[in-house]
Design a protein around this motif. Structure first.
Motif, mmCIF file in Angstrom:
data_model
loop_
_atom_site.group_PDB
_atom_site.id
_atom_site.type_symbol
_atom_site.label_atom_id
_atom_site.label_comp_id
_atom_site.label_asym_id
_atom_site.label_seq_id
_atom_site.Cartn_x
_atom_site.Cartn_y
_atom_site.Cartn_z
ATOM 1 N N ARG A 111 0.824 -1.190 0.000
ATOM 2 C CA ARG A 111 0.000 0.000 0.000
ATOM 3 C C ARG A 111 0.863 1.247 0.000
ATOM 4 O O ARG A 111 1.868 1.301 0.688
ATOM 5 C CB ARG A 111 -0.823 -0.026 1.272
ATOM 6 C CG ARG A 111 -1.893 0.990 1.278
ATOM 7 C CD ARG A 111 -2.804 0.739 2.440
ATOM 8 N NE ARG A 111 -3.802 1.782 2.420
ATOM 9 C CZ ARG A 111 -4.523 2.128 3.461
ATOM 10 N NH1 ARG A 111 -4.370 1.505 4.595
ATOM 11 N NH2 ARG A 111 -5.392 3.083 3.358
ATOM 12 N N ILE A 132 0.446 5.455 0.502
ATOM 13 C CA ILE A 132 -0.418 6.620 0.668
ATOM 14 C C ILE A 132 0.430 7.891 0.663
ATOM 15 O O ILE A 132 1.595 7.884 1.066
ATOM 16 C CB ILE A 132 -1.305 6.595 1.941
ATOM 17 C CG1 ILE A 132 -0.467 6.566 3.214
ATOM 18 C CG2 ILE A 132 -2.293 5.438 1.930
ATOM 19 C CD1 ILE A 132 -1.286 6.861 4.458
ATOM 20 N N ALA A 179 -5.148 16.525 2.504
ATOM 21 C CA ALA A 179 -5.722 15.508 1.626
ATOM 22 C C ALA A 179 -4.894 14.237 1.694
ATOM 23 O O ALA A 179 -3.669 14.280 1.821
ATOM 24 C CB ALA A 179 -5.781 16.017 0.193
ATOM 25 N N ILE A 180 -5.579 13.101 1.614
ATOM 26 C CA ILE A 180 -4.906 11.802 1.598
ATOM 27 C C ILE A 180 -5.302 11.076 0.326
ATOM 28 O O ILE A 180 -6.489 11.020 -0.015
ATOM 29 C CB ILE A 180 -5.327 10.947 2.821
ATOM 30 C CG1 ILE A 180 -5.055 11.710 4.125
ATOM 31 C CG2 ILE A 180 -4.607 9.610 2.819
ATOM 32 C CD1 ILE A 180 -5.390 10.923 5.378
ATOM 33 N N ASP A 225 -4.293 7.323 -2.044
ATOM 34 C CA ASP A 225 -3.578 6.047 -1.919
ATOM 35 C C ASP A 225 -2.732 5.783 -3.156
ATOM 36 O O ASP A 225 -2.912 4.792 -3.842
ATOM 37 C CB ASP A 225 -4.566 4.912 -1.671
ATOM 38 C CG ASP A 225 -5.650 4.894 -2.724
ATOM 39 O OD1 ASP A 225 -5.669 5.810 -3.557
ATOM 40 O OD2 ASP A 225 -6.454 3.969 -2.716
#
Lengths: 441, 441
Positions: B42, B44, B58-59, B61
């Motif tokens: 993963r 991010i 803001a996030i 992925d």
């Protein structure tokens, strides 16, 4: 997928491949401000294979064919090390699915900006309503998923769906007093979320909470609101409906099929395609068609819920109640969309008819309940005092006992229901119980 | 990254871009069998921008440049809706980093099969040791991460790291008696995990747990083992070290710098590069160089921990104690690798010298403690009874009071320490307390 199942059959007697694609967007609120906006997309594939009754299970975060093949081989190496499960029968066979609920396409590609605006509007409303309010927390967003479940018995089902939510936690601070955090929310299968209602409900309760009184130890009337009620039921009676517990001897409902276990005002069923469901399903976690399962009808217990594994051990059929845990890949018995049938009276009227009693908004400690026998001990907080049909302030009290006693103390159920997104959806009204023993705290 | 920072400066006065790449592999154990093997990867990216002292966060992925640019624009739209944070000063400036710990490359590409074998070996060992044992649960795996933190003030730091773990939960079932679940584990920065030790420790405690006795209400000696101790400290005294709490007036240590707050046997510090750390860090969550921070030295409180934001409000410097929450993107003050200094005596000798007392393996309810004043109320379970220097059986009791009183009741600390992977790493010995009031349950 067909080719991957054929590849898996080189290793396994039976094989299931389940692909889950998720998209989550969300925004967070902290202390009157927007604190975060996120977009998250994720695909996981769960491979479950059985060789000589030994299980292998692999999870990968991809739907790439090459990686699924590696996953199949990995699951196979695990199965070789595991012992035989002598009770294993087989994966589910294909069944007939109902027509899925119509999908709201706007949920698929909404931007987090939509929820930024919605959250901002809620914060503004709350601060306008009461200058002593702080929006301590909150958030909103959409969870969207597409899943495909296939197995070597011929199951192949695709379903998609998802819902939107918004919630606010308000705290009041006045004259040195700080209220507990009061939550309210809305959750739906569309973007049409009622921010005004959520803020108004929470703000009204904050007003009530400024006046705090000690509660007495007494036997009294208690109305439990949807969120608190679903917490209590999720940890006490809902697990008791599981066929696995029937076989293991850990449900007090074992010999109660057809018998009265609750007030005849109470009806509970699982209805995966119910109009208020936040996650309508035509197939369960292993591809078995879902159906409406009645658990309690006018107080009578109607029967247990089954997934494929435990149903075959019992010699009955799955009720389509297999719930997949995406982090462990495992299947357990549960409800997709538990519905507690609504009554005829408004919550307002129910409160209006109480001379002395309580309205409970939240329970703490429900997770420590014992579903083996239904015993619970919870703290009602926030709880509100009703005097002469009106809310007079807030309080905190202990409530302990057995949930089956409580189920027989129901005397009224509200006509309003709310969709609670907690461990699956629960569609719950408010329920009024009489002769409830409470202990002041 | 440079180009993305320049892009962001079109919108923001200041900007931070943090990229986290994670790889997790893990296997699960359920009822003596392997139940799952997973590989998860993963990435991010967290974008934090400030315009006119308003925050946008803001996030996404992904570390794709196009999506990061969209995230920057999204954060900007949020910042425009947020109010000014009048206390905002600036993002951190570059600092000098220490030499990172050497990385164990084998952790980067180990296969889950390695942990399948390890778990299988542990299950076999446990079942051989005691035929009444069931391995109820367990698991093992590796968490690997690479992160890069950059900001428009010139910070640009890359660090990687990760650790391996294995744990087992054993239950004994003998003559109708079922023991509570007993955990033990090993966690290290290498694959060299001690399965034998973990299984042996847990199996020995299961043997003790077959004999259950009611505990009395009394004042007595209590030895608290590392896992239980770190749970209690994480929810009582560790939060009190936070500079944010100093400013908000919610730490009982406010006026205690330089004063004695604990037995002089007790020394606690945060040492991010400590040899036993499970996640050695040269930079904190916002790129500030980490350092060793002494909190309590021979019983005296030495000072508070700071992140960039609260340090600048206070007019002091960050102690490199900003911890990033990957789900909210936010920074809060915490420890990277809390170390409770070891003592000189072995745990075995400490037990051997107690005529009558208890050994506590786990606390329930520690999370309900109040760090504002140090009050706690926990249930010691599992706990073991010590008589004439030997364990005589197991019991359950309540322990409540104030942690600062407890800190003054320390009379011995073990020479063995264990690395506890819970809310960051805690390196903890066992600690013996005297005159502890306990209540039988």
């Amino acid at each position: 997928m067909e080719e991957l199942l054929r590849y898996g059959e080189r290793f396994f007697d039976e094989l299931e491949i389940a692909v889950y694609r998720n998209r989550e967007i969300g925004v967070n609120i902290e202390l009157n401000e927007l604190s975060m906006s996120a977009v998250r997309e994720r695909t996981i594939t769960i491979i479950r294979g059985i060789k000589n009754r030994s299980l292998g299970l692999a999870i990968i975060d991809s739907e790439d064919g090459k990686r699924i093949k590696e996953g199949i081989e990995r699951a196979y190496r695990m199965a070789k090390l595991n012992s035989q499960d002598k009770r294993w029968k087989s994966l589910p066979s294909p069944g007939e699915y109902r027509k899925p609920r119509k999908i709201n396409e706007e949920l698929k590609d909404v931007s987090p900006d939509y929820f930024v605006e919605l959250a901002k509007r809620g914060i503004k409303l709350a601060l306008e309503k009461d200058k002593n309010i702080v929006v301590a927390g909150g958030g909103g967003g959409v969870e969207w998923s597409e899943e495909r479940i296939t197995n070597s018995q011929g199951v192949d089902v695709i379903q998609e769906g998802g819902g939107a939510y918004i919630y606010f936690e308000l705290i009041g601070m006045k004259e040195g007093k700080v209220t507990p955090g009061i939550f309210d929310f809305d959750a739906k299968l569309s973007l049409d979320l009622n921010v005004e209602m959520a803020v108004e409900n929470a703000a009204r309760k904050v007003k009530w909470a400024y006046t705090v009184e000690k509660s007495k130890t007494e036997e009294t009337k208690v109305i439990v609101e949807p969120w608190a009620l679903s917490m209590l039921f999720q940890y006490t009676i809902f697990p008791a409906f599981s066929g696995e517990r029937l076989i293991k001897g850990t449900t007090p409902l074992a010999s109660k099929v057809g018998e009265s276990v609750a007030s005849e005002l109470l009806t509970i069923y699982d209805d995966p395609l119910h109009e208020m469901s936040l996650n309508p399903r035509i197939a369960d976690g292993e591809g078995v068609p879902t159906r409406k399962n009645v658990l309690i009808e006018k107080g009578k217990f109607k029967g247990f819920l089954w997934d494929n594994y435990w149903a075959k051990i019992k010699g009955t059929e799955s009720t389509g109640s297999g719930i997949r845990n995406p982090s462990t890949g495992g299947i357990s018995i549960g409800m997709h969309n538990a519905v507690i049938e609504k009554g005829k009276k408004s919550l307002e009227d129910m409160i209006g008819e109480i001379e002395h009693g309580y309205l409970v908004d939240g329970f703490q400690g429900a997770h420590s309940s014992n579903p083996d026998n239904g015993n619970f001990a919870v703290v009602a907080n926030p709880a509100f005092i009703i005097e002469d049909g009106e809310i007079k302030g807030s309080t905190v009290f202990m409530m302990s006992g057995n949930v089956y006693d409580l189920l027989n103390q129901v005397y009224e159920i509200s006509k309003e229901q709310k969709a609670i997104p907690f461990m699956g959806t629960v569609i719950s009204p408010s329920i009024a119980f009489e002769n409830v023993r409470i202990a002041g705290k």
